[in-house]
Design an enzyme around this catalytic site. Structure first.
Site, PDB file in Angstrom:
ATOM      1  N   ARG A  32       0.684  -1.013   0.058  1.00  0.00           N
ATOM      2  CA  ARG A  32      -0.129   0.041   0.040  1.00  0.00           C
ATOM      3  C   ARG A  32       0.812   1.104   0.005  1.00  0.00           C
ATOM      4  O   ARG A  32       0.647   1.948  -0.943  1.00  0.00           O
ATOM      5  CB  ARG A  32      -0.858  -0.090   1.018  1.00  0.00           C
ATOM      6  CG  ARG A  32      -1.623  -1.159   1.406  1.00  0.00           C
ATOM      7  CD  ARG A  32      -1.859  -1.375   2.815  1.00  0.00           C
ATOM      8  NE  ARG A  32      -2.915  -0.382   3.282  1.00  0.00           N
ATOM      9  CZ  ARG A  32      -4.277  -0.639   3.173  1.00  0.00           C
ATOM     10  NH1 ARG A  32      -4.747  -1.551   2.696  1.00  0.00           N
ATOM     11  NH2 ARG A  32      -5.163   0.330   3.600  1.00  0.00           N
ATOM     12  N   THR A  33       1.962   1.441   0.960  1.00  0.00           N
ATOM     13  CA  THR A  33       2.357   2.596   1.186  1.00  0.00           C
ATOM     14  C   THR A  33       3.508   2.757  -0.114  1.00  0.00           C
ATOM     15  O   THR A  33       3.685   3.791  -0.488  1.00  0.00           O
ATOM     16  CB  THR A  33       3.301   2.634   2.312  1.00  0.00           C
ATOM     17  OG1 THR A  33       2.548   2.302   3.447  1.00  0.00           O
ATOM     18  CG2 THR A  33       4.105   3.860   2.593  1.00  0.00           C
TER      19      THR A  33
ATOM     20  N   LYS B 206      23.125 -10.257   0.743  1.00  0.00           N
ATOM     21  CA  LYS B 206      24.648 -10.508   0.567  1.00  0.00           C
ATOM     22  C   LYS B 206      25.538 -10.073   1.351  1.00  0.00           C
ATOM     23  O   LYS B 206      26.518  -9.853   1.224  1.00  0.00           O
ATOM     24  CB  LYS B 206      25.029  -9.877  -1.014  1.00  0.00           C
ATOM     25  CG  LYS B 206      24.097 -10.597  -2.149  1.00  0.00           C
ATOM     26  CD  LYS B 206      24.306  -9.723  -3.456  1.00  0.00           C
ATOM     27  CE  LYS B 206      23.338 -10.352  -4.559  1.00  0.00           C
ATOM     28  NZ  LYS B 206      23.243  -9.209  -5.726  1.00  0.00           N
TER      29      LYS B 206
ATOM     30  N   ARG C  92      11.666   2.734   3.917  1.00  0.00           N
ATOM     31  CA  ARG C  92      10.957   2.003   4.878  1.00  0.00           C
ATOM     32  C   ARG C  92      12.102   0.891   5.488  1.00  0.00           C
ATOM     33  O   ARG C  92      12.865   0.351   4.503  1.00  0.00           O
ATOM     34  CB  ARG C  92       9.882   1.244   4.524  1.00  0.00           C
ATOM     35  CG  ARG C  92       9.267   0.331   5.587  1.00  0.00           C
ATOM     36  CD  ARG C  92       7.872  -0.158   5.082  1.00  0.00           C
ATOM     37  NE  ARG C  92       6.791   0.799   5.499  1.00  0.00           N
ATOM     38  CZ  ARG C  92       5.564   0.561   5.371  1.00  0.00           C
ATOM     39  NH1 ARG C  92       5.118  -0.554   5.279  1.00  0.00           N
ATOM     40  NH2 ARG C  92       4.761   1.483   5.456  1.00  0.00           N
TER      41      ARG C  92
ATOM     42  N   HIS D 205       5.920   7.166  11.377  1.00  0.00           N
ATOM     43  CA  HIS D 205       5.579   7.076   9.971  1.00  0.00           C
ATOM     44  C   HIS D 205       4.720   8.210   9.631  1.00  0.00           C
ATOM     45  O   HIS D 205       3.788   8.350   9.690  1.00  0.00           O
ATOM     46  CB  HIS D 205       4.511   5.723  10.030  1.00  0.00           C
ATOM     47  CG  HIS D 205       4.181   5.074   8.534  1.00  0.00           C
ATOM     48  ND1 HIS D 205       4.345   6.089   7.380  1.00  0.00           N
ATOM     49  CD2 HIS D 205       3.050   4.246   8.436  1.00  0.00           C
ATOM     50  CE1 HIS D 205       3.975   5.429   6.451  1.00  0.00           C
ATOM     51  NE2 HIS D 205       3.250   4.290   6.823  1.00  0.00           N
TER      52      HIS D 205
END
Lengths: 422, 320
Positions: free
Chosen positions: B58-59, B86, B108, B136
């Protein structure tokens, strides 16, 4: 060679005095206080600066064996000398751990590279895992001054009780990290509004109290000699006071960081302020300072923990814990003196006399017959700390860029000068 | 108009003026988004990289759409599946991306503070799209816009935030924002889902939902963050739903015109009754999603203006 130091502010932690006088060193030993200078002596005018017994820093991590890129005996010795530390009591949380007489012999040999004295603690249990006790007798004979699993807290209480009982028969000193490991699992901060708003997983200060209560119960049960490495919360103090009043053979320490910094110093996720245990509230800090002044907390140490840049340049939760402190211990401790909370003799009681006494070392005193391990310092000299000037191989100090007061001018170990300020 | 920020790392760094600036501009982008042709060129020529170290649909979609509607070149990097595996560190990944000269970096990350760390190492504008349990900010801004449009103001309201507050960055950003805008805040959760130190937050605290909802203008539900829990915070989902799930009966304790919000994705039947979530008279959950795109457009627009101004000053040699 005889050295006569005159016009010095003698800080005597035994007599708790702070007075101008002179001190004579011969053959590595303090031979006279306030006596006339012997004819053959070299004279040194201290210009009214403070002369105190060298610091005995209990709980220093050195990267040998295993992490020499972080700190070697040589670099640690140089940092110590520049910080007025004349005896390093090294931790066994190396890789591998110092849990056999053979590894102890190895580090003892390597320690010859240091310009200051190094004494070693050995692991209490094999691999510091908390399950099987080490050869406490052999290790003691090979020179271990205390036994500890450092920050590893054993959940195997039965094994710990056995190790304590066995250690008691040898009179060995056990150092534990009081903490309830279940409650503190995953924590990067102390529970508070600050930690919650930063989104950092916290631990209740109660975890230290519960850990201390358990340890004290085991000490009452086994009669072992016990030292709590760090007491950092006010909630632990009544239990400690009670144990001492009841005659248990118990002492306690605190790190200089928990005496001079609080949780808010973490600010914007500054990982150089990540410690074990995490920094506490200002109320706790003030309570610890008072406990040092009262003598309830016996020892102040740096808990010098070198960490490379890579292990600190990470999100806070993932970053390594701990800070270097050998070279900043004395100037940081001066903050407590300048705040009027603790006198200089009281400070050196916790920095030198008490740790030496507890570990059975002859150092830490400013009296006739004591080893000439000395630090000459100016308690008022101001400076701005630049971490890249530190002599330690690792530069992870929380005091970077901060205003400090208190400069080490010279350091002697056994009458030999090992540091001279520029 | 006030907006000085170089990055959008959290609500904590924004002043009430700056918050209002974002909301006012976002209102205009809502109008643009409701047109058939939703094109603007305010970010034309700029490169936006979405860097998601944690899975998100969604974000990420919202940020991508916002950038594209403003004309930016948008690239999505699912870092969760690439170099991190890695062994590359966050800083190395950031430095690598920085060398590609992006202008806007949307990040994020599962660790609190990771976006702050990254922002200190790059020379573009960084937007926090959620870091651990920390903040957020665009979610709080879109919630404020939703409230302002539904209630006519985003001040002097009684807002109840309910559910898994301990693990929620949405809750943190919202309580900071709504506090700055002088609202009356109530936190409703079982004690195990309240963050430590919550008694110092300056909010009213309830472990009883009906009492907590009494007279509320806004009811903000939070998702039960099962993935952030390491076990044993609640006895069971059914008991949680019984005591803390929002249904019509519990909602009846709030004001009759109270609105229901949820940041999504919803666990229907765990924290909110499915029918209530879909009730267009009470629930503004769909509006929240719509406002999300507009708010993100506004944030990127404002940050890009500051970025251009800063680079302009640097180019003519003015001290920044």
């Amino acid at each position: 060679m005889t050295l006569h130091l005159t016009n010095a502010r003698l800080i005597d932690p035994e007599a708790l005095t702070d007075a101008t006088g002179s001190l004579t060193i011969d053959n590595g030993v303090i031979v006279a206080i306030n006596a006339a200078a012997p004819k053959s002596a070299t004279l040194l005018d201290c210009g009214g600066m403070c002369l105190a017994p060298g610091i005995v820093d209990w709980g220093v991590k050195i990267g040998e064996p295993g992490e020499r890129h972080r700190e070697s005996f040589r670099s640690a010795g140089l940092a110590a000398a520049a910080g007025g530390v004349t005896t390093i009591v090294a931790r066994p949380d190396t890789s591998p751990a110092i849990d056999t007489p053979e590894t102890l012999e190895f580090v003892t040999r390597r320690a010859a590279e240091s310009v200051v004295r190094i004494r070693h603690m050995a692991a209490l249990t094999k691999g510091r895992l908390g399950d099987e006790m080490t050869e406490i007798g052999f290790l003691r004979d090979a020179g271990a001054v205390a036994f500890t699993d450092v920050f590893h807290v054993s959940t195997n209480t039965k094994a710990l009780a056995r190790a304590l009982s066995y250690a008691r028969s040898l009179g060995a000193l056990i150092v534990c990290h009081p903490q309830e490991p279940g409650l503190s699992a995953g924590a990067a901060a102390t529970n508070s509004k600050f930690a919650s708003l930063r989104g950092l997983p916290g631990v209740s200060p109660m975890a230290e109290r519960i850990g201390l209560d358990r340890d004290l119960g085991l000490i009452e049960m086994t009669g072992a000699r016990y030292h709590a490495d760090q007491i950092t919360t006010a909630r632990s103090l009544p239990a400690l006071e009670r144990a001492k009043a009841n005659g248990l053979d118990v002492t306690a320490g605190v790190s200089i960081h928990h005496l001079t910094l609080n949780e808010l110093d973490v600010g914007d996720y500054r990982t150089f302020f990540k410690m074990t245990p995490p920094l506490r509230s200002e109320d706790d800090r003030l309570a610890m300072v008072q406990a040092v002044a009262d003598g309830l907390i016996d020892v102040i140490a740096s808990f010098h923990t070198p960490a490379d840049e890579e292990s600190k340049r990470l999100p806070f939760e993932e970053a390594a814990s701990g800070a270097v402190g050998l070279q900043t211990l004395l100037p940081a401790a001066m903050r407590l003196y300048h705040a009027g909370a603790v006198s200089l003799p009281q400070l050196f009681r916790a920095l030198a006399l008490n740790p030496a006494k507890r570990l059975g070392l002859p150092q830490g005193r400013l009296g006739e017959g004591a080893p000439a391990d000395l630090v000459l310092f100016d308690p008022d000299a101001p400076f701005l700390l630049d971490r890249f000037t530190l002599k330690s191989k690792s530069k992870n100090t929380p005091f970077d860029g901060q205003r400090m007061e208190g400069k080490v001018l010279a350091t002697w170990v056994g009458g030999t000068q090992v540091f001279q300020a520029d | 108009m006030t907006f000085r920020a170089r990055h959008l790392l959290g609500i904590e760094q924004l002043s009430p003026d700056e918050i209002v600036t974002v909301l006012d501009l976002a209102d205009r982008y809502v109008d643009l988004n409701r047109r058939t042709v939703k094109q603007s060129d305010v970010l034309a020529g700029l490169t936006q990289i979405n860097m998601f170290f944690e899975n998100s649909t969604r974000t990420q979609a919202s940020f991508e759409l916002a950038g594209k509607r403003l004309g930016a070149d948008v690239m999505n990097m699912s870092v969760a599946q690439s170099s991190v595996k890695k062994g590359e560190t966050l800083i190395d990944t950031a430095m690598t991306l920085n060398a590609m000269r992006p202008d806007l970096l949307v990040v994020r990350h599962p660790s609190s503070g990771a976006v702050n760390l990254l922002a200190s190492k790059v020379n573009c504008a960084v937007l926090n799209a959620g870091d651990g349990r920390h903040e957020h900010p665009t979610q709080a801004l879109l919630d404020a816009l939703t409230i302002r449009r539904a209630k006519g103001r985003a001040q002097r309201l009684t807002v109840a935030i309910c559910g898994d507050i301990a693990h929620s960055r949405v809750a943190r950003s919202n309580l900071i924002l709504l506090g700055k805008m002088e609202n009356r805040l109530r936190l409703i959760a079982p004690p195990t889902l309240m963050p430590p130190g919550v008694e110092d937050f300056g909010c009213e605290l309830y472990d009883d939902m009906e009492k907590g909802l009494e007279g509320a203008d806004v009811v903000m539900m939070l998702r039960l963050q099962k993935e952030r829990m390491d076990g044993g915070f609640i006895p069971s989902e059914r008991e949680y739903y019984h005591r803390y799930g929002l249904d019509a009966e519990k909602l009846s304790f709030a004001k009759p015109d109270a609105i229901v919000m949820h940041p999504g994705p919803m666990n229907r039947g765990v924290e909110i009754d499915g029918e209530l979530a879909d009730d267009i008279n009470r629930s503004v959950i769909q509006e929240q999603v719509e406002m999300g795109v507009a708010v993100r457009m506004a944030c990127m627009d404002l940050l890009a203006r500051n970025l251009r101004a800063e680079r302009g000053r640097a180019a003519v040699g003015v001290m920044v």
